[in-house]
Design an enzyme around this catalytic site. Sequence first.
Site, PDB file in Angstrom:
ATOM      1  N   SER A 388      65.173  13.881  11.263  1.00  0.00           N
ATOM      2  CA  SER A 388      65.442  13.349  12.688  1.00  0.00           C
ATOM      3  C   SER A 388      65.244  14.618  13.620  1.00  0.00           C
ATOM      4  CB  SER A 388      67.111  13.317  12.675  1.00  0.00           C
ATOM      5  OG  SER A 388      67.753  14.476  12.294  1.00  0.00           O
ATOM      6  N   ASP A 389      65.487  15.885  13.371  1.00  0.00           N
ATOM      7  CA  ASP A 389      65.335  17.008  14.228  1.00  0.00           C
ATOM      8  C   ASP A 389      63.659  17.352  14.418  1.00  0.00           C
ATOM      9  OD1 ASP A 389      65.137  18.216  11.887  1.00  0.00           O
ATOM     10  OD2 ASP A 389      66.688  19.705  12.450  1.00  0.00           O
ATOM     11  N   CYS A 390      62.894  17.175  13.275  1.00  0.00           N
ATOM     12  CA  CYS A 390      61.479  17.262  13.587  1.00  0.00           C
ATOM     13  C   CYS A 390      61.107  16.322  14.388  1.00  0.00           C
ATOM     14  CB  CYS A 390      60.890  17.304  12.025  1.00  0.00           C
ATOM     15  SG  CYS A 390      61.596  18.542  10.998  1.00  0.00           S
ATOM     16  N   THR A 391      61.422  14.867  14.330  1.00  0.00           N
ATOM     17  CA  THR A 391      61.177  13.942  15.051  1.00  0.00           C
ATOM     18  C   THR A 391      61.428  14.332  16.574  1.00  0.00           C
ATOM     19  OG1 THR A 391      61.241  12.460  13.403  1.00  0.00           O
ATOM     20  CG2 THR A 391      61.337  11.580  15.523  1.00  0.00           C
ATOM     21  N   GLU A 393      61.919  17.364  17.721  1.00  0.00           N
ATOM     22  CA  GLU A 393      61.152  18.405  18.387  1.00  0.00           C
ATOM     23  C   GLU A 393      59.625  18.073  18.811  1.00  0.00           C
ATOM     24  OE1 GLU A 393      62.523  20.979  19.511  1.00  0.00           O
ATOM     25  OE2 GLU A 393      64.681  20.876  18.369  1.00  0.00           O
TER      26      GLU A 393
END
Length: 660
Positions: A388-391, A393
């Site tokens: 989720s957070d890699c997507t 960022e």
Amino acid sequence: MNHWAAQKDLSQAVDLARRHLQDTQAPDGSWHGDYGGPVFLLPTLIVATHIVGEPFDPETEQDFIRFFKHHQNADGGWPLHIQGESYAYATALCYVAQRLLGVPADDPGLERARVWLLERGGAANLPPWGKFLLALLNLYDYDGVMPVPPELWLLPTWLPAHPSRFWCHSRMIFLPMSYLYGIRAQAPLTPVVRALRDEIFCEPYEALDFRGSQMQCAAGDIYAPLSRGYRLLNGLLNGYEAIAGERLRARATDFVLDQVRQEDENTNNICIGPINKVLNMLCWHFAEPDGKRVAAHRRQLPEYLWKGEHGTHMQGYNSSRLWDTAFAVQAICASGRAGTAKPMLELAHAYIEANQVLEDTPDRERYFRDPSQGGWPFSNRTHGWPISDCTAEGLKAAIALRAIVDEPIHDERLDDAAELILGWQNADGGWPTYEKARTPSWMEALNPSLVFADIMVDHSYVECTSACVQALIRYRDQGVDPARAQCIDKAIARGRDFLLARQRDDGAWMGAWGICFTYGTWFAVSALRAAGLPADSAALRRAAAFLVSHQLPDGGWGETIESCRRGTYASTPEGQVVMTSWAVLSLLQTEMADSEPVRAGLRFLQDRQRADGSWPDEAIAGVFNRTCAITYDNYRKIFGLWALGAADVRVNADMTVQGL
Ligand code: LAN
């Protein structure tokens, strides 16, 4: 902050940091760095390669030994991670691994380790994963291993405890484990293993009470004690094992092996993480003697290795490249240096563009996978698991680069990323790591690891929520149709409320994947500001007061992993560049932007910066599952630049306003 001289120094420091970042960019546009820290991974790998008979070249093996020697603690044991205290788990595994690599039992380091381990009850006191690994090596009896029957996979999937509902990392470790356990996979008894049987236990091997030892563990290794529920379940599972029938077992192991195969194919044999990587390889060793799949696995092993200053070790992932690159881009943009950094940004964009996941995994529901199309992974597309957070960022970086690069990523690809992010939001308004939570939080009570916490459920996290909220805001602000904007606004509002509810009484937010309160607070403050909370709102005032109260006399901030273990702020004696940057970046978004604490923080960062723009190595800044620290090699140069750069931009803006 408005002094010409100070401003000139600040600008110079930013330029130096920007240049250093540029100098260290890899030809593929990303930033490579060590993603080490955990010590228990390398011995797991060595045990596995020993069993499959695929050792490394002698030079690499010598460098593994160098790593072990360097990280042995003064008390004779080995830690779970490079800056920690000794664990029986790590000590036994590092001992065994070195013996398998040919280090003799009378090596002085190993002698001290043996004393340390035997004082803690020997290898019969290892946590479950340690015993399991020894059983594979024929250095423990399966009677002493907590049962992991593969038949659990055949239960109805609606059960909250169905393995498909576990956090993906636990699920993907449980998967090959249940296969290996189901067939009682065991290597032949070799002379070195026979010798080890006499070295790491307190009693003669034949006299050990294996069955009675299943739940026994050295006190220092226990962070999350077994729940009553798990103890009960373990009794039932032992009962089941006594009557398990062959036909059902064969069906179950076939099912599991098919899942293992799919994970291998989805990830090009990299696998989601280091442990399932080596366990999947072991499955094929036992399942298919022709060796083809083992060889394919073996070829990808170097992806996980890092040759560092103190030896070669196994990393926690096949790099943190996408994550670091997305942050590097944002740091440059936030420092107002995008104009002078175009070639660097074009290259970084190429990496981000090339590593977005463009399709779902095949037959995804059968293999318990969420959609992937449009997501960004932590490392690269070859690995393929979106997060989720890699997507988030990745999306933020891609949007920031739209106005800069010649050929920005197509709109539809940004739409796909936003769609994925929306789909991942949990019922509580927060965002998980890889997958929408599939089971209630109480399932955490079935965590059997003893060593790690929060490994059963993909809970909602402050960092993931913050990153997703920020990404959705930027995406919406690009212009979307009104119906879509409404749906996005709702998601943002729920995320904001989740964050507000997670603020602690002391004003901080606790991070789960970085150490610790400075990290969580930076994420939360950034998202709340982006969501429209004014700098002088009560939540942000409290956050600022919290940070200021923990500033060190040297002007910096620093935390140790004890913050994560205890849940209360544990300061380092001296400031650390990464944590200071997070604190400064937070304060810059509050009423305290122009204040003495911020100026002192900036001076600290400038003083620590070296002539080439870099910062020296320091306390470890990453963490997982509360107890294991992990190195983010690139964070100093990225966040150092980001904090100084954001301050510099502010100073320049102030000067424009004041007509200086
Ligand atoms: C990671 C690495 C990246 C990290 C972030 C993206 C930074 C975070 O914001 C969300 C969680 C995530 C994806 C994460 C989760 C746990 C991981 C995969 C790791 C820390 C890298 C290694 C760790 C993994 C669980 C190690 C294997 C050990 C176990 C206890 C299962």
